[in-house]
Design a protein around this motif. Sequence first.
Motif, PDB file in Angstrom:
ATOM      1  N   ALA A   1       0.797  -1.223   0.000  1.00  0.00           N
ATOM      2  CA  ALA A   1       0.000   0.000   0.000  1.00  0.00           C
ATOM      3  C   ALA A   1       0.832   1.275   0.000  1.00  0.00           C
ATOM      4  O   ALA A   1       0.263   2.368  -0.049  1.00  0.00           O
ATOM      5  N   ARG A   2       2.148   1.167   0.058  1.00  0.00           N
ATOM      6  CA  ARG A   2       3.001   2.356   0.106  1.00  0.00           C
ATOM      7  C   ARG A   2       4.155   2.231  -0.882  1.00  0.00           C
ATOM      8  O   ARG A   2       4.556   1.131  -1.239  1.00  0.00           O
ATOM      9  N   PRO A   3       4.705   3.359  -1.310  1.00  0.00           N
ATOM     10  CA  PRO A   3       5.862   3.304  -2.211  1.00  0.00           C
ATOM     11  C   PRO A   3       7.105   2.813  -1.474  1.00  0.00           C
ATOM     12  O   PRO A   3       7.221   2.961  -0.263  1.00  0.00           O
ATOM     13  N   ALA A   4       8.018   2.214  -2.234  1.00  0.00           N
ATOM     14  CA  ALA A   4       9.281   1.738  -1.658  1.00  0.00           C
ATOM     15  C   ALA A   4      10.408   2.011  -2.636  1.00  0.00           C
ATOM     16  O   ALA A   4      10.400   1.510  -3.768  1.00  0.00           O
ATOM     17  N   ALA A   5      11.361   2.839  -2.217  1.00  0.00           N
ATOM     18  CA  ALA A   5      12.542   3.138  -3.022  1.00  0.00           C
ATOM     19  C   ALA A   5      13.692   2.251  -2.562  1.00  0.00           C
ATOM     20  O   ALA A   5      14.006   2.190  -1.365  1.00  0.00           O
ATOM     21  N   THR A   6      14.315   1.560  -3.513  1.00  0.00           N
ATOM     22  CA  THR A   6      15.415   0.649  -3.194  1.00  0.00           C
ATOM     23  C   THR A   6      16.601   0.960  -4.085  1.00  0.00           C
ATOM     24  O   THR A   6      16.465   1.024  -5.313  1.00  0.00           O
ATOM     25  N   VAL A   7      17.754   1.159  -3.474  1.00  0.00           N
ATOM     26  CA  VAL A   7      18.987   1.356  -4.234  1.00  0.00           C
ATOM     27  C   VAL A   7      19.467  -0.022  -4.687  1.00  0.00           C
ATOM     28  O   VAL A   7      19.869  -0.851  -3.873  1.00  0.00           O
TER      29      VAL A   7
ATOM     30  N   GLY B   1      35.429  11.516  -8.679  1.00  0.00           N
ATOM     31  CA  GLY B   1      34.864  12.594  -9.482  1.00  0.00           C
ATOM     32  C   GLY B   1      33.551  12.217 -10.138  1.00  0.00           C
ATOM     33  O   GLY B   1      32.872  13.086 -10.698  1.00  0.00           O
ATOM     34  N   GLU B   2      33.169  10.935 -10.081  1.00  0.00           N
ATOM     35  CA  GLU B   2      31.911  10.493 -10.678  1.00  0.00           C
ATOM     36  C   GLU B   2      31.383   9.286  -9.907  1.00  0.00           C
ATOM     37  O   GLU B   2      32.158   8.424  -9.466  1.00  0.00           O
ATOM     38  N   ALA B   3      30.084   9.208  -9.741  1.00  0.00           N
ATOM     39  CA  ALA B   3      29.438   8.055  -9.107  1.00  0.00           C
ATOM     40  C   ALA B   3      28.033   7.913  -9.677  1.00  0.00           C
ATOM     41  O   ALA B   3      27.387   8.909 -10.015  1.00  0.00           O
ATOM     42  N   ARG B   4      27.568   6.663  -9.772  1.00  0.00           N
ATOM     43  CA  ARG B   4      26.237   6.405 -10.334  1.00  0.00           C
ATOM     44  C   ARG B   4      25.504   5.389  -9.474  1.00  0.00           C
ATOM     45  O   ARG B   4      26.107   4.579  -8.775  1.00  0.00           O
ATOM     46  N   ALA B   5      24.180   5.432  -9.552  1.00  0.00           N
ATOM     47  CA  ALA B   5      23.352   4.460  -8.839  1.00  0.00           C
ATOM     48  C   ALA B   5      22.068   4.234  -9.619  1.00  0.00           C
ATOM     49  O   ALA B   5      21.597   5.119 -10.348  1.00  0.00           O
ATOM     50  N   VAL B   6      21.491   3.056  -9.435  1.00  0.00           N
ATOM     51  CA  VAL B   6      20.159   2.754  -9.956  1.00  0.00           C
ATOM     52  C   VAL B   6      19.218   2.648  -8.769  1.00  0.00           C
ATOM     53  O   VAL B   6      19.467   1.873  -7.836  1.00  0.00           O
ATOM     54  N   VAL B   7      18.170   3.449  -8.804  1.00  0.00           N
ATOM     55  CA  VAL B   7      17.155   3.442  -7.753  1.00  0.00           C
ATOM     56  C   VAL B   7      15.870   2.864  -8.342  1.00  0.00           C
ATOM     57  O   VAL B   7      15.376   3.366  -9.355  1.00  0.00           O
ATOM     58  N   ASN B   8      15.361   1.820  -7.702  1.00  0.00           N
ATOM     59  CA  ASN B   8      14.094   1.224  -8.129  1.00  0.00           C
ATOM     60  C   ASN B   8      12.981   1.728  -7.223  1.00  0.00           C
ATOM     61  O   ASN B   8      13.128   1.747  -6.006  1.00  0.00           O
ATOM     62  N   LEU B   9      11.874   2.116  -7.832  1.00  0.00           N
ATOM     63  CA  LEU B   9      10.720   2.596  -7.073  1.00  0.00           C
ATOM     64  C   LEU B   9       9.541   1.688  -7.350  1.00  0.00           C
ATOM     65  O   LEU B   9       9.150   1.481  -8.499  1.00  0.00           O
ATOM     66  N   ARG B  10       8.960   1.101  -6.283  1.00  0.00           N
ATOM     67  CA  ARG B  10       7.735   0.306  -6.387  1.00  0.00           C
ATOM     68  C   ARG B  10       6.603   1.119  -5.776  1.00  0.00           C
ATOM     69  O   ARG B  10       6.779   1.709  -4.700  1.00  0.00           O
ATOM     70  N   VAL B  11       5.453   1.128  -6.446  1.00  0.00           N
ATOM     71  CA  VAL B  11       4.332   1.930  -5.960  1.00  0.00           C
ATOM     72  C   VAL B  11       3.073   1.074  -5.922  1.00  0.00           C
ATOM     73  O   VAL B  11       2.941   0.090  -6.656  1.00  0.00           O
ATOM     74  N   PRO B  12       2.102   1.429  -5.062  1.00  0.00           N
ATOM     75  CA  PRO B  12       0.841   0.683  -5.002  1.00  0.00           C
ATOM     76  C   PRO B  12       0.111   0.705  -6.332  1.00  0.00           C
ATOM     77  O   PRO B  12       0.349   1.571  -7.186  1.00  0.00           O
ATOM     78  N   ALA B  13      -0.816  -0.241  -6.480  1.00  0.00           N
ATOM     79  CA  ALA B  13      -1.509  -0.414  -7.763  1.00  0.00           C
ATOM     80  C   ALA B  13      -2.260   0.830  -8.200  1.00  0.00           C
ATOM     81  O   ALA B  13      -2.384   1.091  -9.403  1.00  0.00           O
ATOM     82  N   ASP B  14      -2.792   1.614  -7.249  1.00  0.00           N
ATOM     83  CA  ASP B  14      -3.597   2.774  -7.615  1.00  0.00           C
ATOM     84  C   ASP B  14      -2.778   4.060  -7.708  1.00  0.00           C
ATOM     85  O   ASP B  14      -3.333   5.145  -7.810  1.00  0.00           O
ATOM     86  N   MET B  15      -1.463   3.950  -7.691  1.00  0.00           N
ATOM     87  CA  MET B  15      -0.591   5.123  -7.809  1.00  0.00           C
ATOM     88  C   MET B  15       0.014   5.157  -9.202  1.00  0.00           C
ATOM     89  O   MET B  15       0.471   4.138  -9.716  1.00  0.00           O
TER      90      MET B  15
END
Length: 452
Positions: free
Chosen positions: A295-301, A318-332
């Motif tokens: 029922a709530r969003p979840a951000a995961t690195v 001098g440089e850094a990168r990341a992938v962030v995954n976001l899961r959201v409820p069905a009605d969002m």
Amino acid sequence: MVDSAVQESLRQAVASRMPWVRDELATLVAFRSVANPAIEPAEECVAAARRVEDLVRDSGFEQVEAVDAPDGSIAVCARSPRAGRPSVLLYAHHDVVPAGDPSDWDSDPWTLTERDGRWFARGAADCKGNFLALLLALRSVREVLGEWPIEIAMVVEGSEEQSSGGMEAIARARPELVAADAIVLADTGNVEAGLPTLTTSLRGTGSVLVTVRTMDHAAHSGMFGGAAPDALQALLMGLATLRDAEGETTIDGLDHTGTWRGAPVDASRFRHDVGALDGVGPLGGDDTIADRLWARPAATVLAIDAPPIAQVTAAVQGEARAVVNLRVPADMDPAVAQQLLIDHLHRHIPWGLVETQPVSLGRGFRARTDGPAYAAMRQSMQTAFGFEPVTTGQGGSIPLAVALAQLHPEAEIMLLGVEEPASRIHATNESVDPRELERTAYALALFLLELA
């Protein structure tokens, strides 16, 4: 309700075919059908599709077609028309996730191995076991009744795990292939073995690649550290703002107060399933597990590009990168949520040049559960398992579910399957409990008769 004598005949028909299921599963899992030629040869997916086509045809379908998808995969589509009767579409997929390092497995991932009453191999549950549960149900009904009492369609796609949209493109181009009154997506499973479960909610998803650049090269930390603009530190500071001290996702402008109204999550089982270490509990405590999952969003690195410890040097990056995954409820709306994530990262990374790039996007799904097909499935699952079915959410997105709901809005869409926590899908030592497969097939067989 199905006559008790017919119920017993179906149960016996399903049980008697379990040796056939084991043999066919052993054949199917031997195909290294990862829909990515950079990982496994493309001919493995072709061979798996051909075997699936043969099995579907031999099960009694009158129309069978292997359809080439735009992403290079092959989907097997079949139908046995019955004018004037209810129709059901059965879905599974024949591709699998990579096995990873075979040495991490207790047995060869591409050889079906029985151990402690379970069948181990990549794809044993997700999703080749699910596919065979569908066929087991169909063959058992035909054995008992001599025919299928309703119109049956089947789709077995070949690139679900890659999220490349192959089957979705086929469905949108040829919606008649997936038309039905009821749709059963056999690609989930029960919250615990033996407890029948219908998945009614799928999270939406969106991933973002974020890059921070501060210098055109790394700088010696002894000479410049403390004043040099550290790209890795700036990235970490920004990522840290995605969660609060209780682990709640706190992206600016994104609601995180939702509550789940389905079955609760047992805290002890959750700890076991995720392998939590002693003294480490679920984020937010036991009472909010279901809320945070469904029922709530979840951000995961998911990943960070930075020097590995094995190659450490005394240098400011001098440089850094990341992938962030976001899961959201069905009605969002996942597109809105993804943009809020992007805006948040630009706002909270304290220094440097920040670049963001959307990587993936998938809309969530919520099932309509008040129709006659759902009532028939609940009755069938209760008979087969001996327990009233429960409902749950699912973290993974299944884009085809959204497409089917858009193409055929009147259809009742149900998600179920042979998977349960001990199956360890997508992990090493994936397995299926043959009793779970047998019960699921029996429930599906009963469902076809209930729907009639």
